[in-house]
Design a protein around this motif. Structure first.
Motif, PDB file in Angstrom:
ATOM      1  N   ARG A 196     -22.224 -77.984   6.733  1.00 47.32           N
ATOM      2  CA  ARG A 196     -20.754 -77.935   6.646  1.00 47.32           C
ATOM      3  C   ARG A 196     -20.285 -77.071   5.481  1.00 47.32           C
ATOM      4  N   ASP A 197     -20.965 -77.165   4.354  1.00 47.48           N
ATOM      5  CA  ASP A 197     -20.600 -76.339   3.203  1.00 47.48           C
ATOM      6  C   ASP A 197     -20.770 -74.852   3.514  1.00 47.48           C
ATOM      7  N   LEU A 198     -21.874 -74.510   4.165  1.00 49.58           N
ATOM      8  CA  LEU A 198     -22.103 -73.108   4.522  1.00 49.58           C
ATOM      9  C   LEU A 198     -21.103 -72.631   5.578  1.00 49.58           C
ATOM     10  N   ASP A 199     -20.778 -73.499   6.515  1.00 50.99           N
ATOM     11  CA  ASP A 199     -19.805 -73.136   7.538  1.00 50.99           C
ATOM     12  C   ASP A 199     -18.433 -72.879   6.904  1.00 50.99           C
ATOM     13  N   SER A 200     -18.064 -73.708   5.938  1.00 49.70           N
ATOM     14  CA  SER A 200     -16.803 -73.493   5.207  1.00 49.70           C
ATOM     15  C   SER A 200     -16.843 -72.185   4.425  1.00 49.70           C
ATOM     16  N   MET A 201     -18.001 -71.911   3.820  1.00 48.10           N
ATOM     17  CA  MET A 201     -18.139 -70.669   3.061  1.00 48.10           C
ATOM     18  C   MET A 201     -18.035 -69.468   3.990  1.00 48.10           C
ATOM     19  N   LEU A 202     -18.619 -69.562   5.172  1.00 49.25           N
ATOM     20  CA  LEU A 202     -18.525 -68.474   6.137  1.00 49.25           C
ATOM     21  C   LEU A 202     -17.070 -68.206   6.492  1.00 49.25           C
ATOM     22  N   LEU A 236     -14.398 -68.898   4.728  1.00 50.53           N
ATOM     23  CA  LEU A 236     -13.728 -68.345   3.552  1.00 50.53           C
ATOM     24  C   LEU A 236     -14.080 -66.867   3.350  1.00 50.53           C
ATOM     25  N   VAL A 237     -15.363 -66.550   3.412  1.00 53.26           N
ATOM     26  CA  VAL A 237     -15.804 -65.161   3.222  1.00 53.26           C
ATOM     27  C   VAL A 237     -15.195 -64.269   4.300  1.00 53.26           C
ATOM     28  N   TYR A 238     -15.231 -64.738   5.547  1.00 55.46           N
ATOM     29  CA  TYR A 238     -14.665 -63.940   6.636  1.00 55.46           C
ATOM     30  C   TYR A 238     -13.174 -63.676   6.403  1.00 55.46           C
ATOM     31  N   ALA A 244     -29.294 -72.412   8.221  1.00 56.35           N
ATOM     32  CA  ALA A 244     -29.948 -71.149   7.867  1.00 56.35           C
ATOM     33  C   ALA A 244     -29.330 -69.984   8.644  1.00 56.35           C
ATOM     34  N   TYR A 245     -28.978 -70.220   9.892  1.00 59.25           N
ATOM     35  CA  TYR A 245     -28.355 -69.181  10.711  1.00 59.25           C
ATOM     36  C   TYR A 245     -27.008 -68.770  10.118  1.00 59.25           C
ATOM     37  N   ILE A 246     -26.242 -69.750   9.706  1.00 62.81           N
ATOM     38  CA  ILE A 246     -24.941 -69.467   9.103  1.00 62.81           C
ATOM     39  C   ILE A 246     -25.115 -68.809   7.736  1.00 62.81           C
ATOM     40  N   LYS A 247     -26.079 -69.284   6.960  1.00 64.40           N
ATOM     41  CA  LYS A 247     -26.345 -68.690   5.648  1.00 64.40           C
ATOM     42  C   LYS A 247     -26.687 -67.207   5.803  1.00 64.40           C
ATOM     43  N   ASP A 248     -27.479 -66.880   6.799  1.00 64.01           N
ATOM     44  CA  ASP A 248     -27.821 -65.472   7.046  1.00 64.01           C
ATOM     45  C   ASP A 248     -26.568 -64.643   7.328  1.00 64.01           C
ATOM     46  N   ARG A 249     -25.625 -65.205   8.081  1.00 70.62           N
ATOM     47  CA  ARG A 249     -24.392 -64.470   8.389  1.00 70.62           C
ATOM     48  C   ARG A 249     -23.535 -64.285   7.143  1.00 70.62           C
ATOM     49  N   VAL A 250     -23.418 -65.330   6.337  1.00 71.31           N
ATOM     50  CA  VAL A 250     -22.649 -65.214   5.096  1.00 71.31           C
ATOM     51  C   VAL A 250     -23.268 -64.131   4.217  1.00 71.31           C
ATOM     52  N   THR A 251     -24.574 -64.173   4.076  1.00 75.19           N
ATOM     53  CA  THR A 251     -25.283 -63.188   3.249  1.00 75.19           C
ATOM     54  C   THR A 251     -25.090 -61.783   3.795  1.00 75.19           C
ATOM     55  N   GLU A 252     -25.138 -61.656   5.119  1.00 68.79           N
ATOM     56  CA  GLU A 252     -24.928 -60.351   5.745  1.00 68.79           C
ATOM     57  C   GLU A 252     -23.527 -59.824   5.469  1.00 68.79           C
ATOM     58  N   ILE A 275     -21.513 -60.586   2.993  1.00 71.16           N
ATOM     59  CA  ILE A 275     -21.404 -60.268   1.572  1.00 71.16           C
ATOM     60  C   ILE A 275     -22.088 -58.939   1.266  1.00 71.16           C
ATOM     61  N   SER A 276     -23.238 -58.732   1.857  1.00 69.97           N
ATOM     62  CA  SER A 276     -23.986 -57.473   1.623  1.00 69.97           C
ATOM     63  C   SER A 276     -23.301 -56.274   2.247  1.00 69.97           C
ATOM     64  N   ARG A 277     -22.736 -56.466   3.441  1.00 69.25           N
ATOM     65  CA  ARG A 277     -22.114 -55.351   4.158  1.00 69.25           C
ATOM     66  C   ARG A 277     -20.784 -54.940   3.536  1.00 69.25           C
ATOM     67  N   TYR A 278     -20.075 -55.904   2.970  1.00 74.14           N
ATOM     68  CA  TYR A 278     -18.755 -55.641   2.381  1.00 74.14           C
ATOM     69  C   TYR A 278     -18.702 -56.187   0.942  1.00 74.14           C
ATOM     70  N   PRO A 279     -19.536 -55.670   0.047  1.00 77.77           N
ATOM     71  CA  PRO A 279     -19.660 -56.259  -1.289  1.00 77.77           C
ATOM     72  C   PRO A 279     -18.391 -56.207  -2.143  1.00 77.77           C
ATOM     73  N   THR A 280     -17.516 -55.269  -1.896  1.00 78.24           N
ATOM     74  CA  THR A 280     -16.328 -55.153  -2.748  1.00 78.24           C
ATOM     75  C   THR A 280     -15.081 -55.759  -2.118  1.00 78.24           C
ATOM     76  N   ALA A 281     -15.191 -56.174  -0.874  1.00 70.83           N
ATOM     77  CA  ALA A 281     -14.009 -56.713  -0.191  1.00 70.83           C
ATOM     78  C   ALA A 281     -14.018 -58.230  -0.243  1.00 70.83           C
ATOM     79  N   GLY A 282     -13.598 -58.821  -1.246  1.00 74.78           N
ATOM     80  CA  GLY A 282     -13.582 -60.274  -1.253  1.00 74.78           C
ATOM     81  C   GLY A 282     -13.813 -60.737  -2.571  1.00 74.78           C
TER      82      GLY A 282
END
Length: 123
Positions: A36-42, A44-46, A106-114, A116-123
């Protein structure tokens, strides 16, 4: 700097999750909270990324996220089906749920990490 803060937040969630699991008490609750924490982070990041991108990049992000969600739903359905089958055959059904929830996180964590990596300055 922003990407580093988000990565630090992910690391913090991961550490808290591992500490919870180390207690060996209600491990499903640990996995569920982590998910749930990772899903919330996803989410927020999105939303942060979306608000900072130009129209063209927003459209691209929306398409990518939609495709990712389709893959996620298929993967999660596969995990849930597996748990349901195993639950009927074993007494360790809750263990299977912990494992499936961990894989979902882990699947969601990978997406959050992706993102963040793809758009490092936007957010």
């Amino acid at each position: 700097m922003v990407a580093q803060n988000k990565k630090a937040a992910i690391d913090s969630l991961e550490s808290r999750y591992q500490r919870c699991l180390a207690k060996s008490q209600y491990m499903y609750g640990c996995a569920l909270e982590y998910y749930r924490d990772l899903d919330s982070m996803l989410d927020l990041v999105y939303r942060q990324l979306y608000s900072k991108l130009d129209t063209s990049r927003r459209q691209n992000l929306m398409v990518q996220q939609s495709l990712w969600k389709e893959k996620k739903e298929a993967y999660f359905k596969l995990l849930d089906t597996r748990v349901e089958k195993l639950h009927k055959k074993t007494l360790a059904g809750l263990d299977d749920q912990v494992i499936a929830t961990d894989h979902k996180a882990a699947y969601i964590k990978d997406r959050v990490t992706e993102l963040i990596s793809r758009y490092p300055t936007a957010g």
